[in-house]
Scaffold this motif. Structure first.
Motif, PDB file in Angstrom:
ATOM      1  N   PHE A 274     -34.296 -23.696  11.680  1.00 56.80           N
ATOM      2  CA  PHE A 274     -33.762 -23.581  13.041  1.00 56.80           C
ATOM      3  C   PHE A 274     -32.803 -24.741  13.243  1.00 56.80           C
ATOM      4  CE2 PHE A 274     -33.892 -23.696  17.728  1.00 56.80           C
ATOM      5  CZ  PHE A 274     -33.643 -22.349  17.972  1.00 56.80           C
ATOM      6  N   TYR A 275     -31.511 -24.413  13.308  1.00 53.47           N
ATOM      7  CA  TYR A 275     -30.476 -25.446  13.308  1.00 53.47           C
ATOM      8  C   TYR A 275     -29.393 -25.086  14.321  1.00 53.47           C
ATOM      9  CZ  TYR A 275     -27.167 -28.867  11.355  1.00 53.47           C
ATOM     10  OH  TYR A 275     -26.297 -29.922  11.184  1.00 53.47           O
ATOM     11  N   GLN A 276     -29.081 -26.023  15.176  1.00 58.98           N
ATOM     12  CA  GLN A 276     -28.058 -25.830  16.212  1.00 58.98           C
ATOM     13  C   GLN A 276     -28.314 -24.566  17.030  1.00 58.98           C
ATOM     14  OE1 GLN A 276     -24.303 -26.023  14.072  1.00 58.98           O
ATOM     15  NE2 GLN A 276     -24.320 -28.259  14.051  1.00 58.98           N
ATOM     16  N   VAL A 316     -21.666 -25.440   7.340  1.00 58.33           N
ATOM     17  CA  VAL A 316     -22.547 -25.728   8.472  1.00 58.33           C
ATOM     18  C   VAL A 316     -22.599 -27.222   8.762  1.00 58.33           C
ATOM     19  CG1 VAL A 316     -24.933 -25.633   9.275  1.00 58.33           C
ATOM     20  CG2 VAL A 316     -23.937 -23.660   8.112  1.00 58.33           C
ATOM     21  N   LEU A 317     -22.811 -28.023   7.719  1.00 62.10           N
ATOM     22  CA  LEU A 317     -23.007 -29.456   7.909  1.00 62.10           C
ATOM     23  C   LEU A 317     -21.726 -30.176   8.331  1.00 62.10           C
ATOM     24  CD1 LEU A 317     -25.330 -30.140   4.872  1.00 62.10           C
ATOM     25  CD2 LEU A 317     -25.925 -30.532   7.266  1.00 62.10           C
ATOM     26  N   ILE A 342     -21.928 -37.445   5.829  1.00 57.79           N
ATOM     27  CA  ILE A 342     -21.715 -36.138   6.458  1.00 57.79           C
ATOM     28  C   ILE A 342     -20.910 -36.375   7.726  1.00 57.79           C
ATOM     29  CG2 ILE A 342     -22.783 -34.092   7.478  1.00 57.79           C
ATOM     30  CD1 ILE A 342     -23.371 -34.318   4.539  1.00 57.79           C
ATOM     31  N   THR A 343     -19.647 -35.982   7.718  1.00 60.52           N
ATOM     32  CA  THR A 343     -18.774 -36.170   8.873  1.00 60.52           C
ATOM     33  C   THR A 343     -18.232 -34.817   9.321  1.00 60.52           C
ATOM     34  OG1 THR A 343     -16.916 -36.614   7.364  1.00 60.52           O
ATOM     35  CG2 THR A 343     -18.103 -38.511   8.245  1.00 60.52           C
ATOM     36  N   LYS A 344     -18.127 -34.625  10.603  1.00 62.98           N
ATOM     37  CA  LYS A 344     -17.642 -33.355  11.139  1.00 62.98           C
ATOM     38  C   LYS A 344     -16.132 -33.221  10.941  1.00 62.98           C
ATOM     39  CE  LYS A 344     -21.735 -32.158  12.540  1.00 62.98           C
ATOM     40  NZ  LYS A 344     -22.488 -31.099  11.824  1.00 62.98           N
ATOM     41  N   PHE A 345     -15.736 -32.077  10.458  1.00 62.72           N
ATOM     42  CA  PHE A 345     -14.324 -31.803  10.234  1.00 62.72           C
ATOM     43  C   PHE A 345     -13.573 -31.709  11.549  1.00 62.72           C
ATOM     44  CE2 PHE A 345     -11.143 -28.271   9.866  1.00 62.72           C
ATOM     45  CZ  PHE A 345     -10.178 -28.985   9.162  1.00 62.72           C
TER      46      PHE A 345
END
Length: 440
Positions: A274-276, A316-317, A342-345
């Motif tokens: 269960f993610y986001q 996803v990440l 892990i950085t958001k694009f």
């Protein structure tokens, strides 16, 4: 591993498939409009004109199978993959993707995910061996027979798999190396590599993508005759390892196990988290079918396997919206990522879409993947998606008509109307000539 009818919509399945799709290649690599259609044999001379990538030729094992990229000899991929034969359906577009090894590139999202997973397993058990440079050309026996995939399974079809000949093909999953590694005595490994499938065109599908397969043979199960007992031991160990892996990647999350079916494992499971705010399928796995191990002279041994798609997890990440982006050489993309983080694009541009429709009567034996392949070979990664928007059955004529909407959108520039019109006309001409459709 391969998607079954029960899991056809899954984007990630045990080595068994997953996701993948690509982005605008650098100009030198972009497929030149006018190349031959996907369903037809390719001209070697034509293919060589694309200045193909080269790669180290692997050494051969005792069975003559190429396994490790270890010698300095270079491979001319177009020459290796494209043959002037009706048995061959590899195009220059595909040949230009082989050997790029995105999963080995530093500071690349796929390598970041791969490294995190490998670290988790090797920290937990130093006997796990990463295998990430195995030769992508395998035999039908390795890819299908050894894994108990039925003779009539769709994944074996010419419309779904890239065949070099009847005896050789581009691997469709990293499970193709499972039995060979087991026969070599490797009983704990993580096998990562690029895999290839003829597939639809959209933001999450691409003909080349990356999978990781994990295998562990349990020493404590050796010689245990009670099947119920060793299945329980393997299943418990498998779930414990994979739940820990998920927490190492996503942080502590709610999880659930779902029963599944794969030809090569029994029992089989899918792990969801269960993610986001939603349930996300992460991987497929199961206890290795005993006939597979019997064929590796491991009749008293038992173990488990799992498979996942790196692109699926990375999208996803890292919040990457289009799988084509993984293949770009654009610094605006590459510079956003750093090993171990892990950085958001952050999107740097969104160029306008250009939609063009094409409608035609279907010929006998119609395979939609052939049309997707044709569009890719004409327009390359300029095409963002191909969607079936209308279907019409004419009982009087006994014919069926399809209307497809092609979305032309480059990720590095705006397209001109003249450029798109020229591509669309070429798609129409080639569809009529090469796929025998009747244009409407």
């Amino acid at each position: 591993m391969h998607r079954s009818s029960r899991t056809a919509c899954a984007l990630v399945s045990i080595s068994l498939a997953a996701t993948a799709h690509g982005f605008a290649l650098s100009p030198a690599l972009r497929f030149a409009p006018g190349m031959a259609a996907p369903a037809l044999k390719q001209s070697s001379a034509r293919a060589l004109s694309l200045a193909p990538r080269k790669f180290a030729m692997p050494r051969c094992n005792r069975n003559g199978l190429r396994l490790l990229m270890s010698t300095p000899t270079e491979v001319d991929w177009a020459k290796e993959l494209i043959k002037d034969s009706d048995e061959n359906n590899v195009t220059p577009y595909i040949a230009n993707l082989v050997g790029r090894d995105l999963h080995l590139k530093k500071n690349h999202p796929l390598n970041i995910i791969k490294t995190k997973i490998e670290k988790y397993f090797t920290d937990r058990d130093s006997e796990f061996q990463p295998k990430d440079s195995l030769y992508p050309i395998v035999t039908p026996k390795q890819c299908f027979d050894d894994l108990l995939i039925p003779e009539d399974h769709q994944s074996r079809r010419f419309s779904d798999t890239y065949y070099i000949s009847k005896e050789k093909l581009l691997r469709t999953h990293t499970s193709a190396h499972q039995t060979e590694l087991l026969k070599q005595g490797v009983t704990k490994f993580l096998c990562t590599g690029d895999v290839y499938r003829r597939d639809e065109i959209d933001s999450s599908h691409y003909p080349a993508f990356h999978q990781m397969e994990g295998v562990k043979i349990l020493k404590e199960c050796e010689g245990v005759a009670d099947r119920e007992k060793w299945v329980e031991m393997c299943s418990t160990d498998l779930k414990d390892h994979l739940e820990g892996m998920v927490d190492a990647i996503f942080g502590p999350v709610e999880k659930r196990w779902v029963e599944a079916y794969f030809p090569f494992t029994d029992p089989s499971f899918e792990l969801e988290i269960f993610y986001q705010g939603d349930w996300l399928e992460v991987l497929g796995c199961g206890v290795i079918q005993q006939p597979i191990l019997d064929g590796c002279d491991m009749k008293t041994q038992h173990g488990w396997a799992f498979g996942l798609g790196l692109e699926r997890l990375a999208m996803v990440l890292f919040d990457i919206p289009d799988i084509r982006l993984f293949w770009t050489d654009d610094e605006r993309f590459i510079s956003q990522f750093k090993d171990g983080e892990i950085t958001k694009f952050e999107p740097y541009s969104k160029y306008p879409a250009c939609y063009k429709d094409i409608a035609f009567w279907l010929p006998e034996g119609w395979e939609e993947n052939n049309f997707a392949e044709l569009v890719r070979n004409v327009a390359g990664d300029i095409v963002e998606s191909v969607e079936l928007v209308d279907k019409f059955d004419n009982p009087k004529k006994g014919k069926t008509s399809h209307c497809y909407r092609i979305n032309y959108r480059a990720m590095d520039r705006s397209l001109t109307n003249e450029e798109v019109d020229k591509l669309q006309m070429e798609v129409r001409d080639k569809a009529a000539a090469d796929l025998s459709v009747e244009l409407r």
